[in-house]
Design a protein around this motif. Structure first.
Motif, PDB file in Angstrom:
ATOM      1  N   ILE A 263     -12.136  -0.215   3.004  1.00  0.00           N
ATOM      2  CA  ILE A 263     -11.410   0.941   3.867  1.00  0.00           C
ATOM      3  C   ILE A 263     -11.428   0.813   5.197  1.00  0.00           C
ATOM      4  N   GLN A 264     -12.678   0.396   5.721  1.00  0.00           N
ATOM      5  CA  GLN A 264     -13.116   0.446   7.103  1.00  0.00           C
ATOM      6  C   GLN A 264     -11.922  -0.562   7.865  1.00  0.00           C
ATOM      7  N   ASP A 265     -11.798  -1.722   7.072  1.00  0.00           N
ATOM      8  CA  ASP A 265     -10.996  -2.826   7.753  1.00  0.00           C
ATOM      9  C   ASP A 265      -9.396  -2.370   7.878  1.00  0.00           C
ATOM     10  N   ALA A 266      -9.067  -1.157   7.001  1.00  0.00           N
ATOM     11  CA  ALA A 266      -7.673  -0.950   7.055  1.00  0.00           C
ATOM     12  C   ALA A 266      -7.489   0.516   7.911  1.00  0.00           C
ATOM     13  N   GLY A 267      -8.838   0.836   8.570  1.00  0.00           N
ATOM     14  CA  GLY A 267      -8.520   1.987   9.462  1.00  0.00           C
ATOM     15  C   GLY A 267      -8.980   3.091   8.611  1.00  0.00           C
ATOM     16  N   LEU A 268     -10.325   3.716   8.763  1.00  0.00           N
ATOM     17  CA  LEU A 268     -10.540   4.613   8.059  1.00  0.00           C
ATOM     18  C   LEU A 268      -9.853   6.001   7.634  1.00  0.00           C
ATOM     19  N   ILE A 269      -9.237   6.613   8.604  1.00  0.00           N
ATOM     20  CA  ILE A 269      -8.575   8.032   8.315  1.00  0.00           C
ATOM     21  C   ILE A 269      -7.186   7.430   7.634  1.00  0.00           C
ATOM     22  N   PRO A 270      -6.329   6.564   8.273  1.00  0.00           N
ATOM     23  CA  PRO A 270      -5.205   6.270   7.425  1.00  0.00           C
ATOM     24  C   PRO A 270      -5.522   5.909   6.195  1.00  0.00           C
ATOM     25  N   ALA A 271      -6.407   4.977   6.008  1.00  0.00           N
ATOM     26  CA  ALA A 271      -6.739   4.089   4.744  1.00  0.00           C
ATOM     27  C   ALA A 271      -7.120   5.285   3.596  1.00  0.00           C
ATOM     28  N   MET A 272      -7.972   6.183   3.759  1.00  0.00           N
ATOM     29  CA  MET A 272      -8.340   7.040   2.986  1.00  0.00           C
ATOM     30  C   MET A 272      -7.285   8.113   2.664  1.00  0.00           C
ATOM     31  N   LYS A 273      -6.554   8.544   3.454  1.00  0.00           N
ATOM     32  CA  LYS A 273      -5.447   9.448   3.383  1.00  0.00           C
ATOM     33  C   LYS A 273      -4.427   8.689   2.345  1.00  0.00           C
ATOM     34  N   ALA A 274      -4.124   7.684   2.694  1.00  0.00           N
ATOM     35  CA  ALA A 274      -3.142   6.960   1.678  1.00  0.00           C
ATOM     36  C   ALA A 274      -3.807   6.551   0.343  1.00  0.00           C
ATOM     37  N   VAL A 275      -4.809   6.330  -0.005  1.00  0.00           N
ATOM     38  CA  VAL A 275      -5.369   6.127  -1.372  1.00  0.00           C
ATOM     39  C   VAL A 275      -5.214   7.490  -1.901  1.00  0.00           C
ATOM     40  N   LEU A 276      -5.716   8.599  -1.233  1.00  0.00           N
ATOM     41  CA  LEU A 276      -5.448  10.088  -1.738  1.00  0.00           C
ATOM     42  C   LEU A 276      -4.150  10.448  -2.051  1.00  0.00           C
ATOM     43  N   ALA A 277      -3.134   9.869  -1.233  1.00  0.00           N
ATOM     44  CA  ALA A 277      -1.803  10.228  -1.502  1.00  0.00           C
ATOM     45  C   ALA A 277      -1.409   9.764  -2.683  1.00  0.00           C
ATOM     46  N   VAL A 278      -1.629   8.453  -3.129  1.00  0.00           N
ATOM     47  CA  VAL A 278      -1.216   7.702  -4.316  1.00  0.00           C
ATOM     48  C   VAL A 278      -1.981   8.145  -5.481  1.00  0.00           C
ATOM     49  N   ARG A 279      -3.221   8.540  -5.375  1.00  0.00           N
ATOM     50  CA  ARG A 279      -3.969   9.094  -6.521  1.00  0.00           C
ATOM     51  C   ARG A 279      -3.651  10.269  -6.871  1.00  0.00           C
ATOM     52  N   SER A 280      -3.499  11.162  -5.899  1.00  0.00           N
ATOM     53  CA  SER A 280      -3.102  12.888  -6.064  1.00  0.00           C
ATOM     54  C   SER A 280      -1.617  12.893  -6.348  1.00  0.00           C
ATOM     55  N   GLY A 281      -0.684  12.044  -5.839  1.00  0.00           N
ATOM     56  CA  GLY A 281       0.651  12.243  -6.121  1.00  0.00           C
ATOM     57  C   GLY A 281       1.331  13.119  -5.142  1.00  0.00           C
ATOM     58  N   ASP A 282       0.305  13.639  -4.010  1.00  0.00           N
ATOM     59  CA  ASP A 282       0.618  14.749  -3.289  1.00  0.00           C
ATOM     60  C   ASP A 282       1.146  13.741  -1.853  1.00  0.00           C
ATOM     61  N   ARG A 283       2.145  13.697  -1.411  1.00  0.00           N
ATOM     62  CA  ARG A 283       2.568  12.999  -0.045  1.00  0.00           C
ATOM     63  C   ARG A 283       2.073  13.652   1.235  1.00  0.00           C
ATOM     64  N   ARG A 284       1.538  14.574   1.082  1.00  0.00           N
ATOM     65  CA  ARG A 284       1.104  15.531   2.192  1.00  0.00           C
ATOM     66  C   ARG A 284      -0.160  14.630   2.655  1.00  0.00           C
ATOM     67  N   TRP A 285      -0.955  14.241   2.008  1.00  0.00           N
ATOM     68  CA  TRP A 285      -2.086  13.306   2.429  1.00  0.00           C
ATOM     69  C   TRP A 285      -1.464  12.240   3.402  1.00  0.00           C
ATOM     70  N   LEU A 286      -0.283  11.753   3.456  1.00  0.00           N
ATOM     71  CA  LEU A 286       0.073  10.706   4.114  1.00  0.00           C
ATOM     72  C   LEU A 286       0.165  11.202   5.787  1.00  0.00           C
ATOM     73  N   ASN A 287      -0.061  12.388   5.945  1.00  0.00           N
ATOM     74  CA  ASN A 287       0.202  13.033   7.380  1.00  0.00           C
ATOM     75  C   ASN A 287      -1.052  13.054   8.014  1.00  0.00           C
TER      76      ASN A 287
END
Length: 317
Positions: A263-287
């Protein structure tokens, strides 16, 4: 009336005055119009607590705090409490450059009953030194003027440009022993962490992340305040508990360090939000809020593939 003298009372006061455990500086989700997505913010906070985090620290670096207005921070903190999250499990970030605004945020959090406030030094004027920062923290404490305030000093010089030195920590601990109770070291320099533990033994010191959790606990640290508690709270809490219990944690320790590195190597904030967007199905996490760029579902899918079964719990109650 407060009674004293029993072991229970002593333990309770110790927990209140010297925080310990695993703490999540929670992400701040945004709607497509740029406002804070209240429903996602609350549901994510509850999920992280349900996964085992001892406390939440909204409005830290991971929460894009310095891209939020004061009004947004104050309202969002109230949302968490209105949703039934105990203020005793909240340690919001309240530090900004202007002392009056830090006072306003801190006074609100203390008034709501929050367990603590995490406070950056006043940044930008980098030549102020320890004397200037000591004045800043002293005036903050005096202006809030509430003995219930418990402060976590926040050292992240790679972002703020201003350190909270071991000497300054010792000075503030001596001057305000009932208020300055903890130190979050986000610099990643173990030598600094060890120096703070030695200089201010009454202060609960939290090393950079769970990557230093076991080493920290062995050296007298208090746990970890780490971005990736947002995604991996259960495993990190288990490692904390098992370490204190004296169990063999080599395999678990290696696993959480591997998770963190991906996660850290991918950039903590965008990486975690991207993972949550996929798993939740809620694209707002991409913002993300400017100056950050938004993240993508493709990032999240790649990270989930890299994490494998270690991420099976994400997106599930």
């Amino acid at each position: 009336m407060v009674t004293h003298g029993t072991e229970h009372d002593h333990a309770q006061r110790t927990r209140m005055t010297r925080p310990q455990g695993t703490i999540a500086p929670i992400l701040t989700p945004f709607a497509d119009d740029g406002s804070i997505a209240r429903d996602l913010f609350v549901s994510h906070a509850k999920w992280v607590l349900d996964q085992g985090a001892h406390f939440l620290s909204p409005f830290g670096t991971t929460g894009e705090a310095l891209s939020l207005s004061l009004d947004e921070r104050m309202q969002a903190l109230e949302w968490l409490i209105e949703a039934g999250i105990s203020p005793g499990r909240l340690m919001p970030g309240t530090g900004v450059t202007a002392l009056p605004e830090t006072v306003e945020l801190s006074a609100q959090a203390v008034g709501l009953g929050c367990a603590g406030v995490m406070v950056l030094p006043s940044f930008f004027y980098t030549a102020a030194g320890d004397d200037g920062q000591a004045r800043y923290y002293r005036e903050l404490i005096e202006r809030v003027a509430n003995p219930a305030m418990k402060m976590i000093l926040y050292h992240i010089p790679q972002n703020s440009g201003v350190p909270v030195s071991p000497a300054l920590t010792a000075r503030l601990s001596a001057a305000f022993p009932d208020t300055v109770v903890a130190y979050k070291d986000s610099a990643g320099d173990w030598n600094n962490t060890a120096a703070v533990i030695a200089a201010a033994p009454k202060v609960a010191v939290f090393p950079s992340s769970e990557a230093q959790l076991t080493k920290g606990l062995a050296s007298g640290a208090a746990g970890c305040i780490s971005a990736t508690v947002n995604l991996n709270a259960a495993a990190i809490r288990s490692l904390y508990d098992r370490t204190l219990a004296g169990e063999d944690i080599a395999e678990a320790d290696a696993a959480i360090k591997a998770f963190r590195k991906i996660i850290q190597d991918a950039g903590l904030i965008p990486a975690m939000k991207a993972v949550l967007a996929v798993r939740s199905g809620d694209r707002r996490w991409l913002n993300l809020r400017a100056p950050h760029e938004n993240t993508t579902l493709e990032n999240g899918q790649a990270l989930l593939a890299a994490l494998g079964s270690a991420a099976d719990h994400i997106g599930h109650g």
